[in-house]
Design a protein around this motif. Structure first.
Motif, PDB file in Angstrom:
ATOM      1  N   UNK A 120       0.864  -1.179   0.000  1.00  0.00           N
ATOM      2  CA  UNK A 120       0.000   0.000   0.000  1.00  0.00           C
ATOM      3  C   UNK A 120       0.898   1.225   0.000  1.00  0.00           C
ATOM      4  N   UNK A 121       0.511   2.210  -0.754  1.00  0.00           N
ATOM      5  CA  UNK A 121       1.288   3.459  -0.725  1.00  0.00           C
ATOM      6  C   UNK A 121       0.366   4.646  -0.940  1.00  0.00           C
ATOM      7  N   UNK A 122       0.908   5.819  -0.615  1.00  0.00           N
ATOM      8  CA  UNK A 122       0.128   7.030  -0.816  1.00  0.00           C
ATOM      9  C   UNK A 122       0.585   7.701  -2.095  1.00  0.00           C
ATOM     10  N   UNK A 123      -0.345   8.142  -2.910  1.00  0.00           N
ATOM     11  CA  UNK A 123       0.023   8.848  -4.134  1.00  0.00           C
ATOM     12  C   UNK A 123       0.584  10.223  -3.725  1.00  0.00           C
ATOM     13  N   UNK A 124       1.745  10.564  -4.295  1.00  0.00           N
ATOM     14  CA  UNK A 124       2.326  11.877  -3.958  1.00  0.00           C
ATOM     15  C   UNK A 124       2.257  12.788  -5.187  1.00  0.00           C
ATOM     16  N   UNK A 125       2.462  14.085  -4.937  1.00  0.00           N
ATOM     17  CA  UNK A 125       2.460  15.048  -6.051  1.00  0.00           C
ATOM     18  C   UNK A 125       3.514  14.649  -7.081  1.00  0.00           C
ATOM     19  N   UNK A 126       4.667  14.219  -6.563  1.00  0.00           N
ATOM     20  CA  UNK A 126       5.762  13.841  -7.469  1.00  0.00           C
ATOM     21  C   UNK A 126       5.369  12.712  -8.397  1.00  0.00           C
ATOM     22  N   UNK A 127       4.678  11.724  -7.811  1.00  0.00           N
ATOM     23  CA  UNK A 127       4.249  10.583  -8.651  1.00  0.00           C
ATOM     24  C   UNK A 127       3.317  11.087  -9.736  1.00  0.00           C
ATOM     25  N   UNK A 128       2.402  11.990  -9.362  1.00  0.00           N
ATOM     26  CA  UNK A 128       1.436  12.483 -10.343  1.00  0.00           C
ATOM     27  C   UNK A 128       2.138  13.234 -11.465  1.00  0.00           C
ATOM     28  N   UNK A 129       3.175  13.959 -11.088  1.00  0.00           N
ATOM     29  CA  UNK A 129       3.910  14.719 -12.101  1.00  0.00           C
ATOM     30  C   UNK A 129       4.698  13.798 -13.026  1.00  0.00           C
ATOM     31  N   UNK A 130       4.947  12.565 -12.534  1.00  0.00           N
ATOM     32  CA  UNK A 130       5.880  11.729 -13.292  1.00  0.00           C
ATOM     33  C   UNK A 130       5.263  11.134 -14.550  1.00  0.00           C
ATOM     34  N   UNK A 131       3.950  11.210 -14.723  1.00  0.00           N
ATOM     35  CA  UNK A 131       3.454  10.711 -16.017  1.00  0.00           C
ATOM     36  C   UNK A 131       1.957  10.530 -16.105  1.00  0.00           C
ATOM     37  N   UNK A 132       1.522  10.644 -17.323  1.00  0.00           N
ATOM     38  CA  UNK A 132       0.095  10.497 -17.652  1.00  0.00           C
ATOM     39  C   UNK A 132      -0.354   9.063 -17.368  1.00  0.00           C
ATOM     40  N   UNK A 133       0.569   8.090 -17.683  1.00  0.00           N
ATOM     41  CA  UNK A 133       0.216   6.673 -17.565  1.00  0.00           C
ATOM     42  C   UNK A 133      -0.293   6.359 -16.161  1.00  0.00           C
ATOM     43  N   UNK A 134       0.407   6.897 -15.169  1.00  0.00           N
ATOM     44  CA  UNK A 134       0.054   6.622 -13.782  1.00  0.00           C
ATOM     45  C   UNK A 134      -1.329   7.216 -13.467  1.00  0.00           C
ATOM     46  N   UNK A 135      -1.528   8.457 -13.925  1.00  0.00           N
ATOM     47  CA  UNK A 135      -2.814   9.121 -13.642  1.00  0.00           C
ATOM     48  C   UNK A 135      -3.966   8.330 -14.256  1.00  0.00           C
ATOM     49  N   UNK A 136      -3.724   7.877 -15.482  1.00  0.00           N
ATOM     50  CA  UNK A 136      -4.790   7.129 -16.156  1.00  0.00           C
ATOM     51  C   UNK A 136      -5.060   5.801 -15.467  1.00  0.00           C
ATOM     52  N   UNK A 137      -3.967   5.096 -15.171  1.00  0.00           N
ATOM     53  CA  UNK A 137      -4.109   3.771 -14.574  1.00  0.00           C
ATOM     54  C   UNK A 137      -4.855   3.853 -13.249  1.00  0.00           C
ATOM     55  N   UNK A 138      -4.601   4.911 -12.502  1.00  0.00           N
ATOM     56  CA  UNK A 138      -5.218   5.008 -11.183  1.00  0.00           C
ATOM     57  C   UNK A 138      -6.534   5.804 -11.223  1.00  0.00           C
ATOM     58  N   UNK A 139      -6.968   6.193 -12.414  1.00  0.00           N
ATOM     59  CA  UNK A 139      -8.228   6.922 -12.546  1.00  0.00           C
ATOM     60  C   UNK A 139      -8.152   8.314 -11.934  1.00  0.00           C
ATOM     61  N   UNK A 140      -7.197   9.100 -12.342  1.00  0.00           N
ATOM     62  CA  UNK A 140      -6.993  10.478 -11.850  1.00  0.00           C
ATOM     63  C   UNK A 140      -7.028  10.612 -10.332  1.00  0.00           C
ATOM     64  N   UNK A 141      -6.094   9.988  -9.675  1.00  0.00           N
ATOM     65  CA  UNK A 141      -6.108  10.019  -8.201  1.00  0.00           C
ATOM     66  C   UNK A 141      -5.716  11.400  -7.666  1.00  0.00           C
ATOM     67  N   UNK A 142      -6.057  11.639  -6.390  1.00  0.00           N
ATOM     68  CA  UNK A 142      -5.588  12.876  -5.732  1.00  0.00           C
ATOM     69  C   UNK A 142      -4.288  12.539  -4.993  1.00  0.00           C
ATOM     70  N   UNK A 143      -3.506  13.571  -4.732  1.00  0.00           N
ATOM     71  CA  UNK A 143      -2.320  13.334  -3.900  1.00  0.00           C
ATOM     72  C   UNK A 143      -2.824  12.961  -2.511  1.00  0.00           C
ATOM     73  N   UNK A 144      -2.164  11.989  -1.891  1.00  0.00           N
ATOM     74  CA  UNK A 144      -2.580  11.589  -0.548  1.00  0.00           C
ATOM     75  C   UNK A 144      -3.474  10.355  -0.583  1.00  0.00           C
TER      76      UNK A 144
END
Ligand code: ASP
Length: 557
Positions: A87-111
Motif C-alpha cells: 500500500x502506498x500514498x500517491x504523492x504530487x511527485x508521482x502524479x507529475x511523473x506521467x500520464x500513464x500513472x494518472x490514467x491507470x489510477x483513474x486520476x487520483x488525488x495526492x494523498x
C-alpha cells in the motif's frame, strides 16, 4: 555533569535507539519497501496494469507476501518471496511523473491510498540460497529515525555554519600576528611534511594488519554473494564520482581562488586558507598604522564565532544521539556479523596507528603526557565520531587546540584547517585494509608493486578526499583501480562503510590535533593541557560553563 559525559550519554542513547528502534532493527517487523524507480502492478496477473511510480524513492507498506518454490544454484528447493501486496500514498511527485500513472489510477488525488503488487527479484547465490530484492525495513523504525534525524542535521548544520567565518578570521589574525613570512613558510612546509609521512605510515599499517590477519578469508561464499547482490547496484555512483574527481594538478591550481568571497561563500577550505594567508601577510606589510583596525575587527569576529561554538555545543548531546541513532539504525546488525573480521581489522589498525604514531608525536616530539593530551582533545574526538566529518568538527578541534591544549592561535588556525582537508590518516589506513580485503575475497594476489601503488594512491587520495561523511569510499574507488582490483568489490564493504567512517574520522581529527601539538612545541610554545578541574573552575576557559555569563545589550557608539 561535564560536557563530554553528556555527549557520551547522548552517544549511548543513540546506539540503543538505533539498535532497538532503527529501520533495520531485528526487534521490529520489516514491512516497508523503500524503492527508487519503483514499478508496481495493479493486477498481479496482468502485465499491462504495470505502472511506474517515478524516479524518486517511495515507501511501499507491505500487506502480504506471496511465496513460491524455486531451485537454487545447488538444486535444493527454496521458498522465496515472489510478490508483495503493498500500500502506498500517491504523492504530487508521482502524479507529475506521467500520464500513464494518472490514467491507470483513474486520476487520483495526492494523498490517496493505493494497493498494488510489487515483484520481488530473487538473485541466486553461488553457495546456495537467494538474495531477495528489494528487502523490507521496519516502517516504525523508519518513522522513528525520520523524526530523530533532523535533530542531528540541525547540529551538523550549526557546526558547519561556524567554519568559514571562524577559519578566515582566526587565520588572518594568526598570520598577521606572526609578522614573519619565513616563519609561516617553515610552519607550512613542516606541517605538510609531517601530514604526508603520517598518512603514508597509516596506509602501511593498514596493509600490514590486513596481510597478517587476512580478513578476506573469514568471509564465506554465501556472504560474499549476498553482499555483492545487495550493494552492487550502489557501486556505480561511487565509481562515477571518483572518475569525475579533479586531477592532482587541478587541485593545486584550485587552491588559488579567483573569487575570494565565492570561496568563503562556498566554504572551499584550501581557498579560504590561501586568501587569509595572503591578506594576513599583506596587512603585516601595511604595518600597524593601517593594518591594526582590520586585525582587531577580525579578532573580535573570531571571539564571537568561538562563543557561537559554545552555544552550538550546548545541544551537542542531543545532536550526537540523533546522528548515532541514524547510522546504527540504518546499518543493521546482520551486516556487522558478515563483516566482523574486516571491521575488527580496520579498528585494530586505527588503534595501532593512534597509539604508536600519535603516541610518538605527542610523547616524544610534543613532550606531553598521553593521558592529558587525549583528555584535552576528547570533545573534538566525540564530535568527529558522531558527525563523521573532519570539516564539521573543525571549529571544535580549534577550540580544543587553543583552549584545552594551550596552542597559540597562529599555529592552531593554520595547522588544523589544513589538516581537516589534507590529513586523513584514518581514511588512508582504512583504504589499505579495504583494498587488501577485497583482493583477498576475490582471491587476487597483491604483489609488492601493487601494495606500494596502494600506499601512494591512498596517501594522495586521502589528501584529495573532502572531510565529509563517506568521502573515503569515493576515493577508495581510485585506489582499487590503481591496484587492478575490480570496483565491484566496493559492494562488499559498502554496508559497513558509514559505521567505520565514524572511527576513521576520529583518527583523522586526532592526527590533526597531534600534529598541532608538535608544531606548537616546534615553534617554541609551552603547552599546558587543561585538566577537568581547571576547566570547571574557569568559566572563561575550556568547554565547561562557558555560557554562564550575563548577556549585555550593545548599542552603536
Ligand atoms: N569522513 C571522513 C572525514 O571527514 C572522510 C572519510 O574517510 O570518508 O574525515
Amino acid at each position: 555533569m561535564q560536557i563530554y559525559t553528556k555527549i557520551l550519554i547522548g552517544m549511548a542513547v543513540g546506539v540503543v535507539l538505533g539498535i532497538t528502534l532503527g529501520p533495520k532493527s531485528d526487534l521490529l517487523t520489516h514491512d516497508l519497501y523503500r524503492v527508487k524507480r519503483a514499478e508496481v502492478r495493479l493486477d498481479r496477473d496482468d502485465a499491462k496494469t504495470a505502472v511506474s511510480l517515478g524516479a524518486a524513492e517511495v515507501g511501499l507498506r507491505q500487506l502480504e507476501v506471496v511465496t513460491e518454490q524455486r531451485p537454487d544454484a545447488t538444486g535444493a528447493l527454496q521458498t522465496v518471496p515472489a510478490w508483495a501486496r503493498v500500500r502506498f500514498q500517491v504523492t504530487e511527485r508521482m502524479l507529475l511523473s506521467g500520464e500513464a500513472l494518472r490514467q491507470a489510477l483513474g486520476n487520483p488525488r495526492a494523498g490517496q491510498e493505493v494497493t498494488a503488487w510489487l515483484a520481488i527479484k530473487n538473485v541466486p547465490l553461488e553457495g546456495g540460497g537467494f538474495q531477495s530484492m528489494p528487502t523490507p525495513v521496519s516502517a516504525l523504525g523508519h518513522t522513528v529515525t525520520s523524526w530523530i534525524k533532523p535533530v542531528g542535521d540541525v547540529f551538523m548544520r550549526l557546526l558547519k555554519m561556524v567554519i568559514a567565518p571562524l577559519v578566515f578570521a582566526s587565520l588572518l589574525v594568526g598570520v598577521a600576528g606572526l609578522g614573519d613570512v619565513r616563519k609561516l613558510g617553515r610552519l607550512g612546509g613542516r606541517t605538510l611534511g609531517i601530514y604526508l609521512v603520517t598518512t603514508a605510515i597509516a596506509v602501511g599499517i593498514g596493509l600490514l594488519v590486513a596481510n597478517l590477519i587476512q580478513p578476506g578469508s573469514f568471509i564465506d561464499a554465501a556472504d560474499r554473494a549476498r553482499l555483492l547482490a545487495e550493494y552492487g547496484g550502489d557501486v556505480g555512483a561511487k565509481a562515477a564520482a571518483a572518475a569525475t574527481a579533479p586531477s592532482a594538478l587541478d587541485n593545486v591550481l584550485e587552491i588559488i581562488p579567483t573569487n575570494p568571497l565565492g570561496a568563503l561563500a562556498s566554504g572551499n577550505m584550501l581557498q579560504i586558507i590561501f586568501f587569509a594567508v595572503i591578506l594576513g601577510v599583506a596587512l603585516t606589510l601595511l604595518g600597524k598604522g593601517e593594518g591594526q583596525i582590520v586585525v582587531t575587527f577580525f579578532d573580535k569576529i573570531q571571539n564571537a564565532m568561538v562563543m557561537v561554538i559554545h552555544i552550538v555545543m550546548a545541544i551537542a548531546p542531543y545532536g550526537v544521539a540523533a546522528l548515532v541513532a541514524d547510522v546504527v539504525g540504518n546499518s543493521g546488525l546482520s551486516i556487522l556479523k558478515a563483516l566482523l573480521a574486516y571491521g575488527l581489522v580496520v579498528l585494530l589498525g586505527l588503534a595501532l596507528h593512534t597509539l604508536l604514531v600519535y603516541g610518538v608525536l605527542v610523547r616524544v616530539l610534543a613532550r606531553l603526557p598521553l593521558r592529558r593530551f587525549f583528555a584535552a582533545i576528547r570533545p573534538a574526538q566525540l564530535v568527529a565520531f558522531s558527525t563523521s566529518s573532519s570539516s564539521a568538527t573543525l571549529p571544535v578541534s580549534m577550540e580544543c587546540a587553543e583552549q584545552n591544549l594551550g596552542a597559540s592561535n597562529a599555529v592552531a588556525s593554520f595547522v588544523l584547517p589544513l589538516g581537516s582537508t589534507v590529513n586523513m590518516d584514518g581514511t588512508a589506513l582504512y583504504q589499505g585494509v579495504a583494498a587488501v580485503f577485497i583482493a583477498q575475497v576475490f582471491q587476487m594476489d597483491l604483489g609488492a608493486t601493487e601494495q606500494l601503488g596502494i600506499v601512494l594512491t591512498a596517501t594522495m587520495a586521502s589528501i584529495g578526499a573532502a572531510g565529509v561523511p563517506g568521502a573515503g569510499m569515493v576515493t577508495l574507488a581510485m585506489v582499487l583501480t590503481t591496484a587492478g582490483i575490480p570496483e565491484l568489490g566496493l559492494a562488499l564493504i559498502l554496508g559497513m562503510d558509514r559505521l567505520l567512517d565514524m572511527f576513521r574520522t576520529t583518527v583523522n581529527v586526532t592526527g590533526d590535533l597531534a600534529v598541532t601539538a608538535v608544531m606548537a612545541v616546534g615553534e617554541g610554545e609551552r603547552l599546558s593541557p587543561l585538566s577537568s578541574d581547571d576547566d570547571q573552575a574557569h568559566p572563561d576557559r575550556g568547554f565547561e560553563r562557558r555560557l554562564e555569563r550575563a548577556p549585555e545589550a550593545i548599542d552603536p557608539d
